[in-house]
Write a protein that holds these residues in place. Structure first.
Motif, PDB file in Angstrom:
ATOM      1  N   ALA A   1     -22.909 -63.894   4.295  1.00  0.00           N
ATOM      2  CA  ALA A   1     -22.018 -64.118   3.156  1.00  0.00           C
ATOM      3  C   ALA A   1     -21.605 -62.806   2.495  1.00  0.00           C
ATOM      4  CB  ALA A   1     -22.686 -65.034   2.132  1.00  0.00           C
ATOM      5  N   LEU A   2     -22.493 -61.813   2.580  1.00  0.00           N
ATOM      6  CA  LEU A   2     -22.197 -60.500   1.999  1.00  0.00           C
ATOM      7  C   LEU A   2     -21.498 -59.571   2.988  1.00  0.00           C
ATOM      8  CD1 LEU A   2     -25.582 -60.007   0.101  1.00  0.00           C
ATOM      9  CD2 LEU A   2     -23.336 -60.401  -0.938  1.00  0.00           C
ATOM     10  N   ASP A   3     -21.146 -60.124   4.159  1.00  0.00           N
ATOM     11  CA  ASP A   3     -20.428 -59.376   5.189  1.00  0.00           C
ATOM     12  C   ASP A   3     -21.215 -58.161   5.676  1.00  0.00           C
ATOM     13  OD1 ASP A   3     -18.299 -59.134   6.917  1.00  0.00           O
ATOM     14  OD2 ASP A   3     -17.094 -57.913   5.558  1.00  0.00           O
ATOM     15  N   SER A   4     -22.533 -58.351   5.819  1.00  0.00           N
ATOM     16  CA  SER A   4     -23.390 -57.288   6.335  1.00  0.00           C
ATOM     17  C   SER A   4     -23.966 -57.753   7.664  1.00  0.00           C
ATOM     18  CB  SER A   4     -24.509 -56.975   5.333  1.00  0.00           C
ATOM     19  OG  SER A   4     -25.338 -55.932   5.816  1.00  0.00           O
ATOM     20  N   SER A   5     -23.185 -57.546   8.731  1.00  0.00           N
ATOM     21  CA  SER A   5     -23.517 -58.100  10.039  1.00  0.00           C
ATOM     22  C   SER A   5     -24.833 -57.550  10.594  1.00  0.00           C
ATOM     23  CB  SER A   5     -22.384 -57.807  11.021  1.00  0.00           C
ATOM     24  OG  SER A   5     -22.707 -58.273  12.310  1.00  0.00           O
TER      25      SER A   5
ATOM     26  N   GLY B   1     -22.113 -69.794  -4.348  1.00  0.00           N
ATOM     27  CA  GLY B   1     -21.406 -68.528  -4.160  1.00  0.00           C
ATOM     28  C   GLY B   1     -22.055 -67.320  -4.785  1.00  0.00           C
ATOM     29  N   GLU B   2     -23.388 -67.303  -4.825  1.00  0.00           N
ATOM     30  CA  GLU B   2     -24.099 -66.160  -5.390  1.00  0.00           C
ATOM     31  C   GLU B   2     -25.135 -65.636  -4.389  1.00  0.00           C
ATOM     32  OE1 GLU B   2     -24.689 -66.485  -9.934  1.00  0.00           O
ATOM     33  OE2 GLU B   2     -24.964 -68.552  -9.209  1.00  0.00           O
ATOM     34  N   PRO B   3     -24.667 -65.135  -3.233  1.00  0.00           N
ATOM     35  CA  PRO B   3     -25.598 -64.691  -2.191  1.00  0.00           C
ATOM     36  C   PRO B   3     -26.478 -63.515  -2.606  1.00  0.00           C
ATOM     37  CG  PRO B   3     -23.354 -64.016  -1.666  1.00  0.00           C
ATOM     38  CD  PRO B   3     -23.264 -64.953  -2.828  1.00  0.00           C
ATOM     39  N   GLU B   4     -25.987 -62.645  -3.478  1.00  0.00           N
ATOM     40  CA  GLU B   4     -26.793 -61.489  -3.899  1.00  0.00           C
ATOM     41  C   GLU B   4     -28.037 -61.947  -4.656  1.00  0.00           C
ATOM     42  OE1 GLU B   4     -24.208 -58.964  -6.074  1.00  0.00           O
ATOM     43  OE2 GLU B   4     -23.400 -57.966  -4.291  1.00  0.00           O
ATOM     44  N   LYS B   5     -27.869 -62.907  -5.565  1.00  0.00           N
ATOM     45  CA  LYS B   5     -29.010 -63.433  -6.307  1.00  0.00           C
ATOM     46  C   LYS B   5     -29.957 -64.191  -5.376  1.00  0.00           C
ATOM     47  CE  LYS B   5     -26.697 -63.884 -10.800  1.00  0.00           C
ATOM     48  NZ  LYS B   5     -26.291 -64.826 -11.873  1.00  0.00           N
ATOM     49  N   ALA B   6     -29.389 -64.932  -4.436  1.00  0.00           N
ATOM     50  CA  ALA B   6     -30.207 -65.665  -3.478  1.00  0.00           C
ATOM     51  C   ALA B   6     -31.041 -64.699  -2.642  1.00  0.00           C
ATOM     52  CB  ALA B   6     -29.324 -66.518  -2.572  1.00  0.00           C
TER      53      ALA B   6
ATOM     54  N   ALA C   1      -1.508 -67.863   5.948  1.00  0.00           N
ATOM     55  CA  ALA C   1      -2.637 -67.471   5.099  1.00  0.00           C
ATOM     56  C   ALA C   1      -3.940 -67.666   5.849  1.00  0.00           C
ATOM     57  CB  ALA C   1      -2.648 -68.307   3.815  1.00  0.00           C
ATOM     58  N   THR C   2      -4.941 -66.845   5.518  1.00  0.00           N
ATOM     59  CA  THR C   2      -6.240 -66.911   6.186  1.00  0.00           C
ATOM     60  C   THR C   2      -7.321 -66.355   5.264  1.00  0.00           C
ATOM     61  OG1 THR C   2      -7.526 -66.081   8.095  1.00  0.00           O
ATOM     62  CG2 THR C   2      -5.785 -64.662   7.260  1.00  0.00           C
ATOM     63  N   ASP C   3      -8.540 -66.877   5.417  1.00  0.00           N
ATOM     64  CA  ASP C   3      -9.658 -66.289   4.670  1.00  0.00           C
ATOM     65  C   ASP C   3     -10.602 -65.519   5.597  1.00  0.00           C
ATOM     66  OD1 ASP C   3     -11.194 -68.219   5.952  1.00  0.00           O
ATOM     67  OD2 ASP C   3     -11.496 -69.450   4.171  1.00  0.00           O
ATOM     68  N   ARG C   4     -10.094 -65.115   6.762  1.00  0.00           N
ATOM     69  CA  ARG C   4     -10.906 -64.401   7.753  1.00  0.00           C
ATOM     70  C   ARG C   4     -11.437 -63.068   7.224  1.00  0.00           C
ATOM     71  NH1 ARG C   4      -6.777 -63.445  12.564  1.00  0.00           N
ATOM     72  NH2 ARG C   4      -6.075 -65.487  11.819  1.00  0.00           N
ATOM     73  N   ASN C   5     -10.802 -62.517   6.208  1.00  0.00           N
ATOM     74  CA  ASN C   5     -11.251 -61.227   5.670  1.00  0.00           C
ATOM     75  C   ASN C   5     -12.356 -61.371   4.642  1.00  0.00           C
ATOM     76  OD1 ASN C   5      -9.482 -59.635   7.268  1.00  0.00           O
ATOM     77  ND2 ASN C   5      -7.793 -60.214   5.928  1.00  0.00           N
ATOM     78  N   LYS C   6     -12.767 -62.623   4.366  1.00  0.00           N
ATOM     79  CA  LYS C   6     -13.974 -62.919   3.576  1.00  0.00           C
ATOM     80  C   LYS C   6     -13.987 -62.238   2.212  1.00  0.00           C
ATOM     81  CE  LYS C   6     -16.037 -61.547   7.286  1.00  0.00           C
ATOM     82  NZ  LYS C   6     -17.026 -61.033   8.231  1.00  0.00           N
TER      83      LYS C   6
ATOM     84  N   ALA D   1     -32.282 -59.893  10.280  1.00  0.00           N
ATOM     85  CA  ALA D   1     -32.991 -60.989   9.616  1.00  0.00           C
ATOM     86  C   ALA D   1     -33.166 -62.179  10.547  1.00  0.00           C
ATOM     87  CB  ALA D   1     -32.229 -61.406   8.355  1.00  0.00           C
ATOM     88  N   TYR D   2     -32.136 -62.509  11.309  1.00  0.00           N
ATOM     89  CA  TYR D   2     -32.231 -63.643  12.229  1.00  0.00           C
ATOM     90  C   TYR D   2     -33.242 -63.370  13.339  1.00  0.00           C
ATOM     91  CZ  TYR D   2     -28.039 -65.706  10.113  1.00  0.00           C
ATOM     92  OH  TYR D   2     -27.139 -66.268   9.252  1.00  0.00           O
TER      93      TYR D   2
END
Length: 472
Positions: free
Chosen positions: A71-75, A39-44, A314-319, A81-82
């Motif tokens: 993971a950082l919600d930057s579409s 859970g540390e995408p910024e460091k990755a 409940a939902t985690d769709r908002n990330k 990148a892809y």
């Protein structure tokens, strides 16, 4: 719990093979992957950017950078990148683009990305497996659901800690209550994370339990006379649909069950399903509740309080890391869907703004306040005369609720017999204590009372069935 998209990204990684020219690169890649998983995408991302400068032609680095941006919600950055990864020879980047498009409901784009992925496979000189079938099925299910987005009114939303989100479901007394796994009997195994449902009369529990293959199944247990609980019984593997079943909520009709599973009919992560049980207590094949309740992320724990006319899910769709969003909505007796050609259909499905579901000029603040006050009043109500669940009728807490004179009369007989049972149990406990203190002369009396207790249990069961039959 990682979001579905992050899990999907990583599930594809073991399918890729790369030549690693030097050990430093291998260590840096492994470090970045570990940072993502923890859970540390910024460091990755920082690690990968440094690595990209040293190895500018390496497509896998950009592929992983895309995962970080997701993971950082930057579409937009993820897409760039892809695409860069694909230019550098990573054909699986098309699958990553398709998964991202799916989560954003850009289904035509997702179809196009899969087509380009398959073209890349054909051009490849290596015999590589086609890993797009499951993703293609998810896209198809999502498209079908977008044709049937339910028109509901969402009156509030709140983001809370994922660990104990169920505490924000303010159920009235007649709807039962929800417990954390740690709050039930220690002899029972409970999957974690999970939520345990307890019926309004406190004699039935439903929860998720891990099986031998580490899949979670829904089980139930009923309280026996004397406070003991029976051995948990599975509600049926058909509820899993090949995945994990969890987060149960039984309506106070005792028939309708909402729960979540991530099986073959999910569009990603947990989806909310509905099922009903028949007269024999068996549950039918579940049906996906569809949109907007479900999304390509995790959606779970839908509960409806019919007394107060409000529901939650409940939902985690908002990330939001470590959080879930709880939506409060007004349940409808009959399902009404948005028009298929509505230009805002995907927006309603995603719940871009819950206030867009409000009728024009309508403000539901007063309704929320009234609901809150009714719930507070429910807590302050005097203790019930009794609590009994009548299938199809709900929970009765007083004789006034009975429509059948026979039902009310039998309920009085039941309560009188229950008093006899409680008296017998109390006396039996006293005699057992005397026996343990050395009084062996009461052994015969203890045996007689134990038999009497068994007889009273059978009488209580029969009376309860008669009450239910008379009222039904």
């Amino acid at each position: 719990m990682a979001t579905l998209l992050t899990r999907l990204m990583f599930s594809a990684l073991p399918l890729l093979t790369f030549s690693i020219p030097f050990s430093v690169r291998s260590q840096d890649i492994a470090e970045a992957e570990m940072l993502m998983k923890t859970g540390e995408p910024e460091k990755a991302l920082s690690t990968l950017k440094s690595l990209a400068k040293a190895k500018p032609k390496d497509g896998k680095i950009h592929l992983l950078m895309g995962d970080c941006y997701v993971a950082l919600d930057s579409s937009a950055s993820a897409i760039s990148a892809y695409k860069e990864a694909q230019k550098k020879g990573e054909n699986d980047a098309w699958l990553s683009l398709a998964r991202l498009a799916l989560t954003e409901y850009r289904l035509d784009d997702a179809d196009g990305d899969i087509e380009l992925y398959r073209k890349g496979l054909k051009k490849s000189r290596k015999q590589l497996p086609d890993n797009s079938a499951e993703l293609e099925s998810m896209i198809t299910r999502t498209r079908n659901m977008l044709d049937r987005v339910e028109k509901i009114t969402i009156i509030d939303s709140i983001s809370v800690d994922k660990e104990d989100f169920f505490k924000y479901y303010k159920l009235s007394r007649d709807c039962g209550h929800l417990l954390a796994p740690s709050q039930i009997q220690s002899e029972f195994s409970v999957a974690e994370p999970s939520v345990v449902y307890v019926s309004p009369d406190g004699v039935e529990m439903i929860w998720a339990m891990d099986d031998s293959s580490m899949k979670t199944n829904l089980v139930c247990s009923s309280q026996l006379y004397g406070g003991e609980w029976e051995k948990p019984i599975s509600l049926g593997e058909q509820l899993n649909e090949g995945g994990d079943a969890n987060y149960p909520y039984l309506m106070n009709d005792g028939v309708t069950l909402y729960f979540a599973n991530d099986g073959e009919n999910s569009i990603g992560g947990y989806d909310i399903f509905i099922t009903r049980r028949n007269d024999e207590g068996k549950f039918f094949q579940p049906q996906n509740l569809g949109m907007p309740y479900n999304s390509p992320y995790n959606d779970y724990m839908l509960a409806i309080d019919e007394q107060n006319g409000v529901g939650w899910w409940a939902t985690d769709r908002n990330k939001i890391p470590g959080k879930v969003t709880i939506y409060t909505f007004i349940p409808s007796e009959m399902r009404v869907n948005y028009e298929v050609d509505d230009p805002d259909l995907a927006s309603y499905a995603r719940i871009d703004s819950y206030k867009k579901t409000w009728a024009e000029g309508k403000d539901y603040t007063k309704l929320l306040n009234r609901i809150s006050k009714r719930m507070e009043a429910d807590v302050e109500q005097p203790a019930p005369e009794f609590v009994i669940s009548i299938p199809g009728k709900g929970v009765y807490t007083s004789y006034k609720k009975f429509r059948s004179a026979d039902g009310a009369r039998l309920m009085k007989e039941y309560m009188e017999k229950l008093e006899d049972y409680n008296t017998t149990c109390a006396t039996l406990n006293t005699y057992r204590q005397k026996y343990s203190d050395g009084n062996r002369q009461i052994a015969y009396e203890i045996k007689r009372m134990e038999n009497e207790k068994i007889s009273l249990i059978e009488e209580l069961k029969n009376l309860k069935n008669k009450v239910i039959k008379a009222e039904s």
